[in-house]
Write a protein that holds these residues in place. Sequence first.
Motif, mmCIF file in Angstrom:
data_model
loop_
_atom_site.group_PDB
_atom_site.id
_atom_site.type_symbol
_atom_site.label_atom_id
_atom_site.label_comp_id
_atom_site.label_asym_id
_atom_site.label_seq_id
_atom_site.Cartn_x
_atom_site.Cartn_y
_atom_site.Cartn_z
ATOM 1 N N UNK A 101 -10.095 -2.630 -7.498
ATOM 2 C CA UNK A 101 -10.630 -1.594 -6.605
ATOM 3 C C UNK A 101 -9.656 -1.248 -5.487
ATOM 4 N N UNK A 102 -8.898 -2.235 -5.015
ATOM 5 C CA UNK A 102 -7.926 -1.970 -3.957
ATOM 6 C C UNK A 102 -6.853 -1.001 -4.422
ATOM 7 N N UNK A 103 -6.273 -1.267 -5.589
ATOM 8 C CA UNK A 103 -5.221 -0.394 -6.123
ATOM 9 C C UNK A 103 -5.764 0.999 -6.432
ATOM 10 N N UNK A 104 -6.935 1.059 -7.055
ATOM 11 C CA UNK A 104 -7.527 2.363 -7.369
ATOM 12 C C UNK A 104 -7.854 3.113 -6.081
ATOM 13 N N UNK A 105 -8.295 2.388 -5.049
ATOM 14 C CA UNK A 105 -8.602 3.009 -3.766
ATOM 15 C C UNK A 105 -7.397 3.656 -3.124
ATOM 16 N N UNK A 106 -6.214 3.050 -3.300
ATOM 17 C CA UNK A 106 -4.988 3.623 -2.739
ATOM 18 C C UNK A 106 -4.746 5.025 -3.273
ATOM 19 N N UNK B 10 -3.226 -11.257 10.062
ATOM 20 C CA UNK B 10 -3.934 -10.144 9.418
ATOM 21 C C UNK B 10 -3.679 -8.834 10.149
ATOM 22 N N UNK B 11 -3.441 -8.921 11.468
ATOM 23 C CA UNK B 11 -3.210 -7.705 12.249
ATOM 24 C C UNK B 11 -1.817 -7.121 12.006
ATOM 25 N N UNK B 12 -0.918 -7.944 11.486
ATOM 26 C CA UNK B 12 0.444 -7.454 11.243
ATOM 27 C C UNK B 12 0.516 -6.592 9.987
ATOM 28 N N UNK B 13 -0.371 -6.850 9.027
ATOM 29 C CA UNK B 13 -0.334 -6.111 7.768
ATOM 30 C C UNK B 13 -0.490 -4.602 7.964
ATOM 31 N N UNK B 14 -1.477 -4.126 8.743
ATOM 32 C CA UNK B 14 -1.564 -2.674 8.974
ATOM 33 C C UNK B 14 -0.378 -2.119 9.741
ATOM 34 N N UNK C 19 0.813 -1.213 0.000
ATOM 35 C CA UNK C 19 0.000 0.000 0.000
ATOM 36 C C UNK C 19 0.853 1.274 0.000
ATOM 37 N N UNK C 20 1.820 1.429 0.922
ATOM 38 C CA UNK C 20 2.634 2.648 0.860
ATOM 39 C C UNK C 20 3.527 2.724 -0.372
ATOM 40 N N UNK D 271 -2.423 3.454 5.029
ATOM 41 C CA UNK D 271 -2.774 2.854 6.314
ATOM 42 C C UNK D 271 -4.240 2.430 6.307
ATOM 43 N N UNK D 272 -5.117 3.308 5.807
ATOM 44 C CA UNK D 272 -6.536 2.976 5.732
ATOM 45 C C UNK D 272 -6.775 1.722 4.891
ATOM 46 N N UNK D 273 -6.116 1.637 3.747
ATOM 47 C CA UNK D 273 -6.322 0.486 2.867
ATOM 48 C C UNK D 273 -5.893 -0.807 3.547
ATOM 49 N N UNK D 274 -4.799 -0.774 4.295
ATOM 50 C CA UNK D 274 -4.329 -1.976 4.978
ATOM 51 C C UNK D 274 -5.261 -2.382 6.108
ATOM 52 N N UNK D 275 -5.788 -1.390 6.824
ATOM 53 C CA UNK D 275 -6.740 -1.698 7.889
ATOM 54 C C UNK D 275 -8.005 -2.319 7.291
ATOM 55 N N UNK D 276 -8.474 -1.776 6.166
ATOM 56 C CA UNK D 276 -9.669 -2.305 5.521
ATOM 57 C C UNK D 276 -9.483 -3.767 5.100
ATOM 58 N N UNK D 277 -8.259 -4.160 4.783
ATOM 59 C CA UNK D 277 -8.000 -5.533 4.350
ATOM 60 C C UNK D 277 -8.301 -6.547 5.447
#
Length: 297
Positions: free
Chosen positions: A79-84, A246-250, A12-13, A90-96
């Motif tokens: 949609x994930x890439x466009x959303x970034x 999953x919690x490590x990703x954000x 994401x970043x 950070x928001x995108x990773x939390x949403x995952x």
Amino acid sequence: MLLATIMWGAMAPIGKGVLEDGTLNGIALSIVRIGGGAILFLLFSLFPKSITKDCKVERKDYFTLFLASIIMISANQGMFIIGIQYTSPVDTSVMCTLTPVFTLLLAAIFIGNPLTPLKVLGVVLGLSGALLMAFSNEGNEIATNPLLGNSLCIFAQICAAIYYVFFLKIINKYPPFTIMKWMFLFSAITYIPVMLPFCNTIEWGGFDSSSLLSIAYIIIFPTFLAYLLIPFSQKILKPTVISSYAYLQPVVSSLLSFIMGFALFGWNRIFATALIFIGVYLVSFSMSRQKQELAHS
């Protein structure tokens, strides 16, 4: 699992950095990712089957894989890439992390999986946190349109949940590599021609070495290698252990975003993240406990 989670968390970043350069828009980057992933999976299929575990697909299953590719690759990853592009990494990773919540909800609605009070509480908290984050602008100054970006990321996770609920038979029938190879191929064939007309913002002369390395990272690591690592983990680790990653990703995304100057936090976002984490934990915990009870009954 650790390597795959780090790869996904860093995407994401790193993707946001490419988009901020202005050389690619979100649609163009999604095309590059899906097309590049398809090429890598096809190249890897040339290796011996003893390595890839590839197998022949029955003719009647091709259409199912085609539909799965639209939902899990084109819609989810697109949609994930466009959303970034529109929100913070950070928001995108939390949403995952919300995929288990939507999976549980769809399974309860369409296939009658029982909803316990703990599961309901987890769904309510997770969705409340997602809505709060989607509509909050505080601490998200880097996002140009956080509502649009977060909404796209939420819908991306809903697509993933649809895939896990309605395509479970095909998932269990074939090896992971076989499924990914055909899904990426079908997605590239359909997604690229449809979305290519929207890529007129590409600055072909603006690619420097940093942008090229970032794009190569997105194609090779979170798109290709991560999907090869997960099946090995699933054979060794318990589902409860896998879900905990999953919690490590954000966390990975937040640390790298902070280093790259993309991490800006407000109290609303911190509270929303806490709600999502607690909700996902309750859902994952209740689902794993239910599986254990069924195993001993």
